[in-house]
Design an enzyme around this catalytic site. Structure first.
Site, PDB file in Angstrom:
ATOM      1  CB  CYS A   2      60.700  16.518  70.795  1.00 14.65           C
ATOM      2  SG  CYS A   2      61.256  17.630  69.519  1.00 14.65           S
ATOM      3  NE  ARG A  27      63.847  14.272  76.719  1.00 12.94           N
ATOM      4  CZ  ARG A  27      64.628  13.213  76.821  1.00 12.94           C
ATOM      5  NH1 ARG A  27      64.779  12.624  77.980  1.00 12.94           N
ATOM      6  NH2 ARG A  27      65.254  12.725  75.777  1.00 12.94           N
ATOM      7  CD1 TRP A  76      65.200  22.431  72.081  1.00 11.96           C
ATOM      8  CD2 TRP A  76      66.004  21.541  70.202  1.00 11.96           C
ATOM      9  NE1 TRP A  76      66.466  22.914  71.896  1.00 11.96           N
ATOM     10  CE2 TRP A  76      66.989  22.393  70.748  1.00 11.96           C
ATOM     11  CE3 TRP A  76      66.285  20.869  69.012  1.00 11.96           C
ATOM     12  CZ2 TRP A  76      68.224  22.595  70.152  1.00 11.96           C
ATOM     13  CZ3 TRP A  76      67.517  21.061  68.417  1.00 11.96           C
ATOM     14  CH2 TRP A  76      68.470  21.925  68.986  1.00 11.96           C
ATOM     15  CG  ASN A 102      59.967  13.049  70.584  1.00  8.44           C
ATOM     16  OD1 ASN A 102      59.237  14.016  70.443  1.00  8.44           O
ATOM     17  ND2 ASN A 102      60.242  12.499  71.751  1.00  8.44           N
ATOM     18  N   GLY A 103      62.066  13.271  66.535  1.00  6.27           N
ATOM     19  CA  GLY A 103      63.026  12.751  65.557  1.00  6.27           C
ATOM     20  C   GLY A 103      63.011  13.578  64.290  1.00  6.27           C
ATOM     21  CD  GLU A 485      81.993  19.859  82.169  1.00  3.26           C
ATOM     22  OE1 GLU A 485      82.118  19.785  80.931  1.00  3.26           O
ATOM     23  OE2 GLU A 485      80.891  19.726  82.733  1.00  3.26           O
ATOM     24  CE  LYS A 489      78.155  21.983  82.713  1.00  2.04           C
ATOM     25  NZ  LYS A 489      78.562  20.712  82.260  1.00  2.04           N
ATOM     26  CD  GLU A 492      76.163  23.485  79.688  1.00  8.39           C
ATOM     27  OE1 GLU A 492      75.521  22.935  78.795  1.00  8.39           O
ATOM     28  OE2 GLU A 492      76.886  22.854  80.481  1.00  8.39           O
ATOM     29  CG  HIS A 508     101.880  29.652  72.359  1.00  7.13           C
ATOM     30  ND1 HIS A 508     103.130  29.920  71.848  1.00  7.13           N
ATOM     31  CD2 HIS A 508     102.072  28.755  73.354  1.00  7.13           C
ATOM     32  CE1 HIS A 508     104.038  29.201  72.496  1.00  7.13           C
ATOM     33  NE2 HIS A 508     103.414  28.493  73.425  1.00  7.13           N
ATOM     34  CE  LYS A 607      70.613  16.057  81.452  1.00  6.20           C
ATOM     35  NZ  LYS A 607      71.918  16.656  81.836  1.00  6.20           N
TER      36      LYS A 607
HETATM   37  C1  F6R Z   1      76.733  20.035  78.872  1.00  6.64           C
HETATM   38  C2  F6R Z   1      75.965  18.907  78.397  1.00  6.64           C
HETATM   39  C3  F6R Z   1      76.162  18.458  76.999  1.00  6.64           C
HETATM   40  C4  F6R Z   1      76.158  16.932  76.939  1.00  6.64           C
HETATM   41  C5  F6R Z   1      76.224  16.464  75.477  1.00  6.64           C
HETATM   42  C6  F6R Z   1      76.307  14.951  75.385  1.00  6.64           C
HETATM   43  O1  F6R Z   1      76.459  20.334  80.211  1.00  6.64           O
HETATM   44  O2  F6R Z   1      75.176  18.348  79.106  1.00  6.64           O
HETATM   45  O3  F6R Z   1      77.332  18.983  76.467  1.00  6.64           O
HETATM   46  O4  F6R Z   1      77.261  16.450  77.660  1.00  6.64           O
HETATM   47  O5  F6R Z   1      75.089  16.907  74.805  1.00  6.64           O
HETATM   48  O6  F6R Z   1      75.203  14.353  75.980  1.00  6.64           O
HETATM   49  P1  F6R Z   1      75.204  12.835  76.377  1.00  6.64           P
HETATM   50  O7  F6R Z   1      76.228  12.640  77.447  1.00  6.64           O
HETATM   51  O8  F6R Z   1      73.822  12.569  76.847  1.00  6.64           O
HETATM   52  O9  F6R Z   1      75.554  12.060  75.144  1.00  6.64           O
END
Ligand code: F6R
Length: 612
Positions: A2, A27, A76, A102-103, A485, A489, A492, A508, A607
């Site tokens: 949010c 975000r 959100w 927010n929260g 990773e 990517k 997501e 396995h 985000k």
């Molecule tokens: C994936 C991504 C998330 C963040 C995770 C942690 O591309 O961005 O998996 O890495 O939510 O976020 P931070 O690093 O902000 O604690």
């Protein structure tokens, strides 16, 4: 997650706060709304499900939304589905108080039933509406919006960043926080509140980061900060040191692509000024630790989530290799509830791009409660993790707007390599070895650029897999976390199922999935384990898997059995992830883009994950 933006000044608030919440779209959100104090000194609320554009379409003509004070929100969904009723702002049932939140309020059920007994009613499923009614309840007793807020804060358990307006005092905004970021922006004869500076940076760079339990009251062209105990706070004014251009896409179609292409610079920024050439070591002053204290470290725990967790796994490899200190990597969400064992002489690191991830913050607090020294590695100056840790390092990657983390990842890995050199030089490695490593680190940005130059080639490869339903990512050693990773990517942003595996583990179980429809993206670079991974890839080929191989320049062997090869420059094995991840990022980006998806704002994601 949010976002909050508020404005009070001489200008028309509506366009300013709408533009502000647009800056926070990255975000992640699913509904949006605004509240304006109009010319008749009454609060008008407008909110819609969906994107901000829907809200704009639903607004009445500009004269009806004109006013100099307003608050806006992107939501959100947590409590209650994304719909108009649950969107913010929320208004108390007798219409005096309107707020954005927010929260999460943890004791909302309890507070709700008490408020219902006092005659308040509720029209949404949100926890936020409780705060509106609670402040309204205390307004009767205190006759002051700030005092009503203060009394409410004493009763609410949970996290919040809130901006509130009152029909009884239509000349002010009151904003307050606990556990959720909130910033006061100071302009010329105008003030802003926001949850993220990128919302207001085009108007002012002068800001105050409010601390937990603080309340700012803004009216009569001035502001006052107090806390929940009614003490006056003399807050420090900070100047945001990044440029407006960092929140623009420039010539790139998406922030994600722009951020991928920034990596030669952002990696350089992560090590710039931190290398002490004369001594073949590095200096990380922000750790707040003496050489003597660092030498005593026997163990390291690194806590993180998502992409930051993958960076931590790579950091484990590099630190164990250079410093011979055992490193444990933990998911923050598991660590916080598992009764963690933290032996003495253990140094705990929390890695978080945003510095606000709820699980990472809770893990930090848990480790601190057990007496551990906890250091933060974050990108966000003034973030909660940066403030609450006992020291740390900023990665200086600049604002990351694409929801899928790219440049923050390589900067985190760069910082962990610096840390490994620092500890390694104290424990294990000679000046000559240290200097060789540092020299190679200096070459990494140019090598990243050489991979970025293959963008068109990688886009063509993406075309060949864009209609797949699954993908397998394989790597070994320090490149295994890169496989994780790469898979993350792809998942997501393209919504394709993908899994990362250590290449030798494939036999396995996952090998059962391999057939002519399964793209297998593998990292097979020249190092001690090269021959082994080649054997693993032959096993894929024997089952008709479609191999896309990331290989070292000049390797002709992989060509003979791979459908496509992406060549990357050679580097020392423990720095390979800084290069091998780049084709993974580009591949995921192009697959998502070719599938016509919203690359920068993938569905369901936020985000900064500020809820548990
Ligand atoms: C994936 C991504 C998330 C963040 C995770 C942690 O591309 O961005 O998996 O890495 O939510 O976020 P931070 O690093 O902000 O604690």
């Amino acid at each position: 997650m949010c976002g909050i933006v508020g404005y009070i000044g001489k200008r028309n608030a509506t366009p300013i706060i709408i533009e502000g919440i647009k800056r926070l779209e990255y975000r992640g959100y699913d509904s949006a709304g605004i509240a304006i104090i109009n010319k008749d000194k009454k609060i008008s609320v407008f909110k819609e499900k969906g994107k901000i554009i829907e809200l704009e379409r639903a607004l009445p003509k500009p004269s009806e939304t004109a006013g100099n004070i307003g608050i806006a929100h992107t939501r959100w969904a947590t409590h209650g589905e994304p719909n108009q009723a649950n969107a913010h702002p929320h208004t108390s049932s007798n219409n005096r108080i309107t707020l954005v939140h927010n929260g999460i309020i943890e004791n909302y059920k309890n507070l709700k039933s008490k408020l219902e007994k006092s005659g308040y009613t509720f029209s949404s499923e949100t926890d936020s509406e409780i705060f509106a009614n609670l402040i309204d309840f205390f307004l009767d007793k205190t006759n002051s919006l700030t005092e009503a807020v203060r009394e409410s804060m004493k009763l609410v358990e949970g996290t919040y960043g809130i901006a509130v307006l009152s029909n009884d005092s239509p000349d002010q905004i009151v904003a307050f926080r606990k556990g959720s970021p909130l910033i006061l922006g100071i302009g010329d004869d105008e003030f802003f509140v926001c949850s993220d500076v990128s919302a207001i940076i085009i108007h002012t760079k002068k800001v105050i980061y409010l601390q937990d339990n603080e309340i700012v009251t803004i009216k009569n062209n001035t502001f006052e900060i107090t806390n929940v105990h009614n003490e006056n706070i003399k807050a420090k004014v900070s100047i945001v040191d990044w440029d407006v251009s960092s929140i623009d896409k420039g010539d790139f179609p998406h922030f994600m692509l722009k951020e991928i292409f920034e990596q030669p610079t952002t990696v350089k920024n992560a090590f710039r000024g931190r290398i002490v050439e004369k001594l073949s070591t590095v200096r990380l002053g922000g750790l707040n630790m003496t050489g003597e204290e660092l030498r005593k470290v026997q163990k390291i725990q690194i806590i993180a989530c998502g992409t930051s967790w993958h960076a931590a796994l790579i950091g484990k490899n590099i630190i164990e290799h250079l410093a011979r200190i055992p490193v444990e990597v933990e998911y923050a969400s598991e660590y916080r509830y598992k009764n963690p064992i933290i032996p003495i002489e253990t140094l705990v690191f929390v890695i978080s791009q945003s510095g606000e991830t709820a699980d990472s913050l809770a893990a930090l607090r848990e480790a601190q409660a057990r007496g551990a020294r906890v250091l933060g590695i974050t990108n966000t100056i003034g973030s909660t993790i940066a403030r609450e840790s006992d020291g740390g390092v900023y990665i200086h990657a600049g604002t990351e707007i694409g929801v899928a983390s790219t440049k923050a990842f390589t900067s985190q890995v760069t910082i962990l390599s610096l840390l490994a050199v620092l500890l390694g030089r104290m424990k294990n490695i000679s000046p000559v070895y240290g200097m060789e490593f540092i020299k190679e680190l200096h070459r990494i940005p140019d090598k990243i650029q050489r991979i970025l130059d293959k963008n068109d080639e990688i886009e063509k490869i993406a075309e060949t897999i864009k209609d797949s339903h699954n993908a397998l990512y394989l790597g070994r050693g320090v490149n295994f976390p890169v496989a994780l990773e790469g898979a993350l990517k792809l998942k997501e942003i393209s919504y394709l199922h993908a899994e990362g595996y250590p290449a030798a583990e494939m036999k396995h179980g996952p090998i059962a999935l391999i057939d002519e429809n399964m793209p297998v993206i593998s990292i097979a670079l020249k190092d001690v384990i090269y021959e082994k991974i080649i054997s693993n890839l032959q096993e894929v080929k024997a089952r008709n898997g479609r191999l896309i191989t990331i290989a070292t320049e000049g390797d002709n062997v992989v060509k003979s059995f791979s459908e496509n090869v992406i060549y990357i420059p050679e580097t020392v094995p423990i720095l390979q992830p800084l290069l091998s991840v780049i084709p993974m990022q580009l591949l995921a980006y192009h697959v998502a883009n070719l599938r016509g998806l919203d690359v920068d704002q993938p569905r369901n994601l936020a985000k900064s994950v500020t809820v548990e």
